[in-house]
Design a protein around this motif. Structure first.
Motif, PDB file in Angstrom:
ATOM      1  N   ASP A   1      36.313  19.852 -93.616  1.00  0.00           N
ATOM      2  CA  ASP A   1      35.623  20.376 -92.463  1.00  0.00           C
ATOM      3  C   ASP A   1      34.538  21.346 -93.217  1.00  0.00           C
ATOM      4  O   ASP A   1      34.446  22.542 -92.657  1.00  0.00           O
ATOM      5  N   THR A   2      33.615  20.978 -94.049  1.00  0.00           N
ATOM      6  CA  THR A   2      32.761  21.900 -94.614  1.00  0.00           C
ATOM      7  C   THR A   2      31.090  21.359 -94.312  1.00  0.00           C
ATOM      8  O   THR A   2      31.006  20.077 -93.984  1.00  0.00           O
ATOM      9  N   ALA A   3      30.281  22.069 -94.302  1.00  0.00           N
ATOM     10  CA  ALA A   3      28.952  21.771 -93.495  1.00  0.00           C
ATOM     11  C   ALA A   3      28.302  20.553 -94.002  1.00  0.00           C
ATOM     12  O   ALA A   3      27.597  19.712 -93.032  1.00  0.00           O
TER      13      ALA A   3
ATOM     14  N   GLY B   1      35.520   9.822 -88.315  1.00  0.00           N
ATOM     15  CA  GLY B   1      36.430  10.307 -89.157  1.00  0.00           C
ATOM     16  C   GLY B   1      37.340  11.286 -88.746  1.00  0.00           C
ATOM     17  O   GLY B   1      37.179  11.872 -87.495  1.00  0.00           O
ATOM     18  N   ARG B   2      38.440  11.815 -89.525  1.00  0.00           N
ATOM     19  CA  ARG B   2      38.999  13.035 -89.218  1.00  0.00           C
ATOM     20  C   ARG B   2      38.769  14.258 -90.249  1.00  0.00           C
ATOM     21  O   ARG B   2      38.692  13.919 -91.372  1.00  0.00           O
ATOM     22  N   LEU B   3      38.701  15.392 -89.560  1.00  0.00           N
ATOM     23  CA  LEU B   3      38.465  16.347 -90.472  1.00  0.00           C
ATOM     24  C   LEU B   3      39.453  17.549 -90.623  1.00  0.00           C
ATOM     25  O   LEU B   3      40.376  17.584 -89.624  1.00  0.00           O
ATOM     26  N   PHE B   4      39.628  18.185 -91.651  1.00  0.00           N
ATOM     27  CA  PHE B   4      40.455  19.309 -91.885  1.00  0.00           C
ATOM     28  C   PHE B   4      40.072  20.360 -92.749  1.00  0.00           C
ATOM     29  O   PHE B   4      39.000  20.243 -93.478  1.00  0.00           O
ATOM     30  N   PRO B   5      40.630  21.469 -92.288  1.00  0.00           N
ATOM     31  CA  PRO B   5      40.123  22.696 -93.199  1.00  0.00           C
ATOM     32  C   PRO B   5      40.262  22.567 -94.925  1.00  0.00           C
ATOM     33  O   PRO B   5      41.180  22.083 -95.160  1.00  0.00           O
ATOM     34  N   PHE B   6      39.250  22.793 -95.826  1.00  0.00           N
ATOM     35  CA  PHE B   6      39.151  22.391 -96.823  1.00  0.00           C
ATOM     36  C   PHE B   6      40.334  22.904 -97.871  1.00  0.00           C
ATOM     37  O   PHE B   6      41.131  21.964 -98.657  1.00  0.00           O
ATOM     38  N   PHE B   7      41.022  23.993 -97.612  1.00  0.00           N
ATOM     39  CA  PHE B   7      41.959  24.595 -98.387  1.00  0.00           C
ATOM     40  C   PHE B   7      43.293  24.349 -97.805  1.00  0.00           C
ATOM     41  O   PHE B   7      44.401  24.718 -98.262  1.00  0.00           O
ATOM     42  N   GLU B   8      43.586  23.557 -96.764  1.00  0.00           N
ATOM     43  CA  GLU B   8      44.956  23.334 -95.853  1.00  0.00           C
ATOM     44  C   GLU B   8      45.400  21.841 -96.098  1.00  0.00           C
ATOM     45  O   GLU B   8      45.079  20.866 -95.514  1.00  0.00           O
TER      46      GLU B   8
ATOM     47  N   GLU C   1      46.581  14.493 -91.110  1.00  0.00           N
ATOM     48  CA  GLU C   1      45.378  13.582 -90.707  1.00  0.00           C
ATOM     49  C   GLU C   1      45.616  12.352 -91.404  1.00  0.00           C
ATOM     50  O   GLU C   1      45.419  11.169 -90.797  1.00  0.00           O
ATOM     51  N   ILE C   2      46.124  12.356 -92.617  1.00  0.00           N
ATOM     52  CA  ILE C   2      46.232  11.012 -93.379  1.00  0.00           C
ATOM     53  C   ILE C   2      47.061  10.250 -92.791  1.00  0.00           C
ATOM     54  O   ILE C   2      46.884   9.023 -92.346  1.00  0.00           O
TER      55      ILE C   2
END
Length: 420
Positions: free
Chosen positions: A339-341, A353-360, A367-368
């Protein structure tokens, strides 16, 4: 129209535009470091340049980057002057990727030419890759603003001579200051969605002879080179738990051992091996055997891999967006992304698609698994992402026509000498 392309690794981002201009009857040439001698590529006349001077010893470290670009600009200028003097050549339009400095002095050589720049990125202290990942703090971070200001000297020098700019994404265009953005058109390089599309009969043969198809639970991860800028460390650290939760999954990892972006690994090591070593002891051998590092693969194998993928994972710092993401969208590969810009410009959570915080990494695994366990969701995302890619990034119907309009607009501007 006489059009001159400047790119150290031509054709680079111009691999579709340059041949199309040739096909339309224009005189198209390129000055490039890639060519070893005079030649031709898809109708484009190639003129080589060579860097003959080495960087100075003992130069202030803040100036090393700019000096490297000046050396390339000097060498490119010399090749351009030979072209002008020996062939009485003056381009109407110069299209350049300024990232390596090559085109910095061409306004001085051809004052009447119209110059268009490929505006890839303007270096900034906030909201981009700088300081994004706390695991890799920069040395002398207190002087980062100075370092980046000097790194942007090349952008500033080019802006003085540019007439128009082009950026592949809005995120990249937005990194530039307001006075630059006014001249930038956002037009992607383009994806040939007639070639890059789903194929239910696709298969991929691995080195051990095993053949994977859409009947297999395939998870894919792609970098040009395996490195932190594209989230390789996040993905690798999630592997032990991901393999445990998905006992039938096959994980395919594409990417080289070099460095495309960011800092190099410690001397004698590669980012690839560093993170293999970190996680290998947490993964039982039978599980590890389900992970394949494919290295750099031919394009047809790359497409086949995406065509059989049930979950394609993509991460990036706030930085230049990878072509591979748009290609995965065009194929309809189910995408799980950071979930980056740059990503949120093209991926809408729950739609394309499905998004997740980069570091998590744990959220990434969730999500996978959500995608893998829901074939209806995969089908819906595939349809939506393919439609979005065709509408916004298709080469023939969208991007190439806009690029040609941009070239024509550039050509129709008053010559530079009349504006100075």
């Amino acid at each position: 129209m006489k059009i001159l392309f400047i790119h150290q690794n031509f054709p680079g981002q111009f691999k579709h535009l340059a041949p199309e201009l040739v096909a339309r009857g224009h005189d198209v040439r390129s000055i490039t470091l890639r060519a070893k001698g005079r030649g031709k590529w898809q109708g484009v006349e190639l003129y080589p340049y060579q860097i003959k001077r080495k960087p100075a010893q003992g130069l202030h470290p803040w100036m090393v980057d700019f000096e490297t670009k000046v050396l390339r600009a000097e060498a490119c200028y010399a090749a351009a002057r030979r072209l002008r003097d020996q062939e009485d050549y003056t381009p109407d339009v110069i299209v350049a990727h300024p990232g390596w400095g090559e085109s910095m002095f061409l306004r001085d050589l051809w004052p009447t030419a119209r110059i268009g720049l490929y505006c890839e990125l303007y270096y900034a202290l906030h909201d981009t890759d700088t300081h994004f990942d706390p695991e890799f703090p920069r040395k002398n971070a207190d002087t980062d603003s100075i370092r980046l200001r000097l790194k942007n000297l090349n952008n500033m020098m080019h802006h003085q001579s540019a007439d128009l700019g082009i950026s592949p994404t809005q995120f990249q265009a937005n990194t530039f200051p307001p006075e630059y953005k006014e001249m930038i058109s956002v037009i992607h390089d383009g994806i040939d969605t007639d070639v890059v599309r789903a194929n239910p009969d696709a298969s991929l043969t691995l080195e051990d002879g095993s053949v994977l198809t859409q009947d297999d639970e395939v998870i894919t991860f792609v970098n040009r080179n395996l490195e932190p800028y594209r989230g390789y460390h996040i993905f690798m650290r999630a592997l032990p738990e991901l393999l445990k939760q998905r006992p039938n999954a096959r994980v395919l990892i594409v990417g080289g051992d070099e460095v495309s972006y960011g800092a190099a690994p410690p001397k004698g090591q590669t980012w690839k091996q560093i993170y293999i070593d970190e996680v290998r002891g947490k993964i039982p051998t039978p599980d590890w055997e389900r992970v394949q590092f494919l290295g750099k693969v031919p394009y047809d194998q790359f497409l086949a891999m995406l065509q059989i993928s049930r979950a394609h994972v993509y991460l990036t710092y706030p930085f230049v967006l990878s072509w591979s993401l748009m290609e995965a969208m065009a194929i309809g590969a189910p995408i799980i992304a950071s979930d980056t810009a740059p990503v949120t410009e093209v991926i809408a959570h729950g739609e394309t698609g499905r998004l997740f915080p980069f570091f998590e990494g744990n959220r990434m695994i969730e999500e996978i698994c959500t995608v893998l366990d829901d074939p209806d969701m995969r089908a819906d995302m595939a349809k939506a992402s393919r439609a979005y890619a065709v509408e916004n990034y298709d080469l023939q119907s969208c991007c190439l026509p806009k690029q040609l309009e941009w070239i024509q607009k550039l050509h129709d501007m008053p010559p530079g000498a009349l504006r100075s």
